[in-house]
Design a protein around this motif. Structure first.
Motif, PDB file in Angstrom:
ATOM      1  N   UNK A  82       1.380  -6.542  -3.913  1.00  0.00           N
ATOM      2  CA  UNK A  82       0.749  -6.579  -2.470  1.00  0.00           C
ATOM      3  C   UNK A  82      -0.403  -5.785  -2.123  1.00  0.00           C
ATOM      4  N   UNK A  83      -0.630  -4.662  -3.084  1.00  0.00           N
ATOM      5  CA  UNK A  83      -1.564  -3.856  -2.996  1.00  0.00           C
ATOM      6  C   UNK A  83      -2.975  -4.482  -3.344  1.00  0.00           C
ATOM      7  N   UNK A  84      -2.870  -5.370  -4.501  1.00  0.00           N
ATOM      8  CA  UNK A  84      -3.744  -6.220  -5.111  1.00  0.00           C
ATOM      9  C   UNK A  84      -3.973  -7.205  -4.020  1.00  0.00           C
ATOM     10  N   UNK A  85      -3.386  -7.647  -3.326  1.00  0.00           N
ATOM     11  CA  UNK A  85      -3.383  -8.775  -2.536  1.00  0.00           C
ATOM     12  C   UNK A  85      -4.367  -8.672  -1.346  1.00  0.00           C
ATOM     13  N   UNK A  86      -4.417  -7.340  -1.056  1.00  0.00           N
ATOM     14  CA  UNK A  86      -5.282  -6.761  -0.039  1.00  0.00           C
ATOM     15  C   UNK A  86      -6.929  -6.838  -0.493  1.00  0.00           C
ATOM     16  N   UNK A  87      -7.183  -7.383  -1.633  1.00  0.00           N
ATOM     17  CA  UNK A  87      -8.646  -7.492  -2.191  1.00  0.00           C
ATOM     18  C   UNK A  87      -8.905  -8.905  -2.241  1.00  0.00           C
ATOM     19  N   UNK A  88      -8.279 -10.041  -1.675  1.00  0.00           N
ATOM     20  CA  UNK A  88      -8.789 -11.201  -1.687  1.00  0.00           C
ATOM     21  C   UNK A  88      -8.322 -11.690  -0.424  1.00  0.00           C
ATOM     22  N   UNK A  89      -8.573 -12.793   0.038  1.00  0.00           N
ATOM     23  CA  UNK A  89      -7.997 -13.629   1.108  1.00  0.00           C
ATOM     24  C   UNK A  89      -8.833 -13.424   2.155  1.00  0.00           C
ATOM     25  N   UNK A  90      -8.429 -13.949   3.469  1.00  0.00           N
ATOM     26  CA  UNK A  90      -9.412 -13.899   4.638  1.00  0.00           C
ATOM     27  C   UNK A  90      -8.717 -12.896   5.652  1.00  0.00           C
ATOM     28  N   UNK A  91      -7.422 -12.419   5.341  1.00  0.00           N
ATOM     29  CA  UNK A  91      -7.012 -11.585   6.350  1.00  0.00           C
ATOM     30  C   UNK A  91      -7.791 -10.258   6.593  1.00  0.00           C
ATOM     31  N   UNK A  92      -7.682  -9.641   7.714  1.00  0.00           N
ATOM     32  CA  UNK A  92      -8.516  -8.424   8.126  1.00  0.00           C
ATOM     33  C   UNK A  92      -7.603  -7.383   7.536  1.00  0.00           C
ATOM     34  N   UNK A  93      -8.490  -6.259   7.535  1.00  0.00           N
ATOM     35  CA  UNK A  93      -7.886  -4.879   7.213  1.00  0.00           C
ATOM     36  C   UNK A  93      -6.582  -4.446   7.895  1.00  0.00           C
ATOM     37  N   UNK A  94      -6.594  -4.712   9.245  1.00  0.00           N
ATOM     38  CA  UNK A  94      -5.663  -4.318   9.881  1.00  0.00           C
ATOM     39  C   UNK A  94      -4.331  -5.179   9.636  1.00  0.00           C
ATOM     40  N   UNK A  95      -4.478  -6.454   9.465  1.00  0.00           N
ATOM     41  CA  UNK A  95      -3.398  -7.345   8.801  1.00  0.00           C
ATOM     42  C   UNK A  95      -2.890  -6.839   7.738  1.00  0.00           C
ATOM     43  N   UNK A  96      -3.615  -6.639   6.737  1.00  0.00           N
ATOM     44  CA  UNK A  96      -3.152  -6.348   5.281  1.00  0.00           C
ATOM     45  C   UNK A  96      -2.595  -4.915   5.589  1.00  0.00           C
ATOM     46  N   UNK A  97      -2.893  -4.029   6.169  1.00  0.00           N
ATOM     47  CA  UNK A  97      -2.410  -2.751   6.125  1.00  0.00           C
ATOM     48  C   UNK A  97      -1.077  -2.773   6.901  1.00  0.00           C
ATOM     49  N   UNK A  98      -1.017  -3.667   7.932  1.00  0.00           N
ATOM     50  CA  UNK A  98       0.325  -3.773   8.500  1.00  0.00           C
ATOM     51  C   UNK A  98       1.368  -4.443   7.612  1.00  0.00           C
ATOM     52  N   UNK A  99       0.926  -5.506   7.005  1.00  0.00           N
ATOM     53  CA  UNK A  99       1.980  -5.967   5.803  1.00  0.00           C
ATOM     54  C   UNK A  99       2.413  -4.860   4.774  1.00  0.00           C
ATOM     55  N   UNK A 100       1.389  -4.219   4.371  1.00  0.00           N
ATOM     56  CA  UNK A 100       1.826  -3.142   3.489  1.00  0.00           C
ATOM     57  C   UNK A 100       3.008  -2.198   4.019  1.00  0.00           C
ATOM     58  N   UNK A 101       2.546  -1.816   5.302  1.00  0.00           N
ATOM     59  CA  UNK A 101       3.440  -0.930   6.125  1.00  0.00           C
ATOM     60  C   UNK A 101       5.050  -1.632   5.971  1.00  0.00           C
ATOM     61  N   UNK A 102       5.035  -2.893   6.528  1.00  0.00           N
ATOM     62  CA  UNK A 102       6.199  -3.437   6.603  1.00  0.00           C
ATOM     63  C   UNK A 102       7.013  -3.514   5.215  1.00  0.00           C
ATOM     64  N   UNK A 103       6.549  -3.624   4.054  1.00  0.00           N
ATOM     65  CA  UNK A 103       7.025  -3.733   3.026  1.00  0.00           C
ATOM     66  C   UNK A 103       7.291  -2.402   2.253  1.00  0.00           C
ATOM     67  N   UNK A 104       7.284  -1.436   3.057  1.00  0.00           N
ATOM     68  CA  UNK A 104       7.471   0.004   2.623  1.00  0.00           C
ATOM     69  C   UNK A 104       8.716   0.376   2.034  1.00  0.00           C
ATOM     70  N   UNK A 105       9.875  -0.569   2.350  1.00  0.00           N
ATOM     71  CA  UNK A 105      11.069  -0.236   1.773  1.00  0.00           C
ATOM     72  C   UNK A 105      11.154  -0.659   0.202  1.00  0.00           C
ATOM     73  N   UNK A 106      10.082  -1.363  -0.308  1.00  0.00           N
ATOM     74  CA  UNK A 106      10.016  -1.322  -1.771  1.00  0.00           C
ATOM     75  C   UNK A 106       9.523  -0.070  -2.618  1.00  0.00           C
ATOM     76  N   UNK A 107       8.810   0.840  -2.216  1.00  0.00           N
ATOM     77  CA  UNK A 107       8.488   2.163  -2.558  1.00  0.00           C
ATOM     78  C   UNK A 107       9.673   3.010  -2.118  1.00  0.00           C
ATOM     79  N   UNK A 108      10.270   2.948  -0.982  1.00  0.00           N
ATOM     80  CA  UNK A 108      11.263   3.812  -0.575  1.00  0.00           C
ATOM     81  C   UNK A 108      12.377   3.506  -1.568  1.00  0.00           C
ATOM     82  N   UNK A 109      12.913   2.324  -1.812  1.00  0.00           N
ATOM     83  CA  UNK A 109      13.993   2.238  -2.664  1.00  0.00           C
ATOM     84  C   UNK A 109      13.606   2.892  -4.170  1.00  0.00           C
ATOM     85  N   UNK A 110      12.549   3.299  -4.633  1.00  0.00           N
ATOM     86  CA  UNK A 110      11.976   4.004  -5.686  1.00  0.00           C
ATOM     87  C   UNK A 110      12.321   5.397  -5.539  1.00  0.00           C
TER      88      UNK A 110
END
Length: 418
Positions: A82-110
């Motif tokens: 998901x972090x690498x995915x912020x480096x390509x595509x046409x999503x804006x910075x805000x959209x990419x950052x919002x998606x990273x925040x929403x998937x924060x349960x993955x690092x939370x698990x660790x």
């Protein structure tokens, strides 16, 4: 309670006297308790757990954790994509950052793993789980009896119908196993199991939870019976339950789902129903994947790409209500493989666990895999945090985490639950 019996040799790489480790374990238990009840409080608990993780220097063990624990490695890999995915595509910075925040349960698990290894701390977690489920179940009955006001959605639940029934499906499965293994209060676990199933099929009627509990019942038979009996009884169970739900007078929402699916396959779209909308979302998500199958469109790109492929007509959505498709649209086959690797790692590690630990972990996995077919599990706050806690609890004390000893290098784990 067998689930809470200690398993020797699974002490963590942390000290029992470490204040921040004890505090992190306490906040982890409070997170497990409050996730089904309060979003605001559970968010606060998440931040406190993270603070304890930093202050206790648990981050220093990340490389070893990723190397020895396939579940942690899978979560780190998927979030890394998901972090690498912020480096390509046409999503804006805000959209990419919002998606990273929403998937924060993955690092939370660790992050949760180091706080769930000690026997005493695991007792806190499982007690919090039971308390949260009992309060959720009791609240549903009280709302149905008009003693408590209904939720904003007009259902007898604290959270959404879907989320509530995912909780109750796993709790029914949990209680069934406890009734089968407990030497005392067996009647209480059996009663709680029946009440949870009644809540699922009569009061709340959430289809996702119903499908999950049916499959968990089948899993229960394979876990408690020999293979020959399970192979005979499981098909009878599935046919009987699904048949009972499908006949006239059965569960209305379950029947609606079958009818909506049949109509969609015959070319008759009904976008006024939740199942019709899901099928519409899935169809166009698959079309998107076909156009960029390998690496997808980048983190945070789903809403933009879905609007583009539909021409901005009919229904617009920010997620397809399917975790597999949500990941595949953004990260392509690479991301989907990572999610499947994450799920497969849970199954593989569950086989390393003794008795009651194994059935608990496998029940969590089946619930997650099925829920991901109908919802974006880790995109949703409540369900994502719920599964993060359950998965961390399941695999925090893998036998491979035993202490090194001077004589034989490893201590053999006792075949009992912690």
């Amino acid at each position: 309670m067998d689930l809470l019996k200690p398993m020797s040799g699974t002490a963590a790489m942390i000290g029992n006297g470490d204040f921040f480790v004890r505090a992190g374990a306490l906040f982890s238990a409070l997170l497990m308790l409050t996730v089904p009840l309060s979003t605001a409080i559970s968010i606060a608990m998440t931040f406190l757990v993270f603070a304890c993780w930093l202050l206790s220097f648990q981050f220093r063990g990340l490389p070893l954790l990723a190397r020895n624990n396939p579940v942690a490695a899978g979560a780190i890999l998927l979030y890394g994509l998901f972090l690498i995915g912020t480096l390509y595509g046409d999503a804006g910075f805000d959209e990419s950052l919002s998606m990273l925040r929403k998937y924060r349960e993955l690092p939370l698990l660790v992050i949760l793993l180091p706080f769930m290894r000690e026997e005493k701390h695991r007792r806190w977690i499982i007690t919090a789980l039971i308390a949260a489920c009992v309060v959720t179940l009791l609240g549903s009955f009280l709302q149905e009896m008009d003693i408590l006001p209904l939720s904003r959605q007009g259902t007898a639940t604290f959270k959404s119908r879907i989320t509530h029934n995912v909780f109750m499906a796993f709790f029914a499965y949990f209680c069934a196993h406890q009734a089968a293994t407990s030497t005392y209060r067996r009647w209480l676990w059996f009663a709680l199991c029946l009440l949870a199933v009644f809540d699922l099929f009569v009061i709340v009627q959430g289809r996702t939870g119903q499908i999950i509990v049916i499959l968990l019942m089948a899993l229960f038979l394979f876990q408690r019976l020999n293979a020959k009996r399970a192979l005979v009884l499981t098909p009878l169970l599935l046919v009987g339950v699904i048949g009972g739900l499908s006949v006239p007078g059965g569960d209305q929402r379950f029947q609606e789902g079958i009818e909506n699916s049949r109509d969609f396959l015959l070319g008759r779209q009904d976008l006024g129903t939740s199942m019709g909308q899901r099928l519409y979302f899935w169809q166009h998500s698959i079309d998107l994947i076909r156009k960029s199958p390998v690496i997808g469109y980048g983190t945070g790109s789903f809403a933009t790409q879905f609007s583009r492929i539909t021409g901005g007509k009919n229904l617009l959505t920010e997620n397809p209500h399917n975790e597999y498709l949500m990941i595949a649209v953004q990260l392509g086959a690479v991301g989907l493989f990572a999610y499947l690797y994450f799920l497969a790692g849970q199954w593989r590690c569950s086989l390393e666990l003794p008795g009651d630990r194994r059935w608990f972990a496998q029940g969590v996995l089946v619930s997650l895999a099925v829920n991901s077919l109908f919802n974006t599990t880790f995109l949703d706050h409540t369900e994502g945090h719920w599964f993060a806690c359950l998965i961390a609890f399941s695999f925090a004390a893998l036998p491979r985490y035993v202490h090194p000893t001077a004589k034989n290098g490893l201590q053999d784990p006792d075949p009992k639950w912690a």
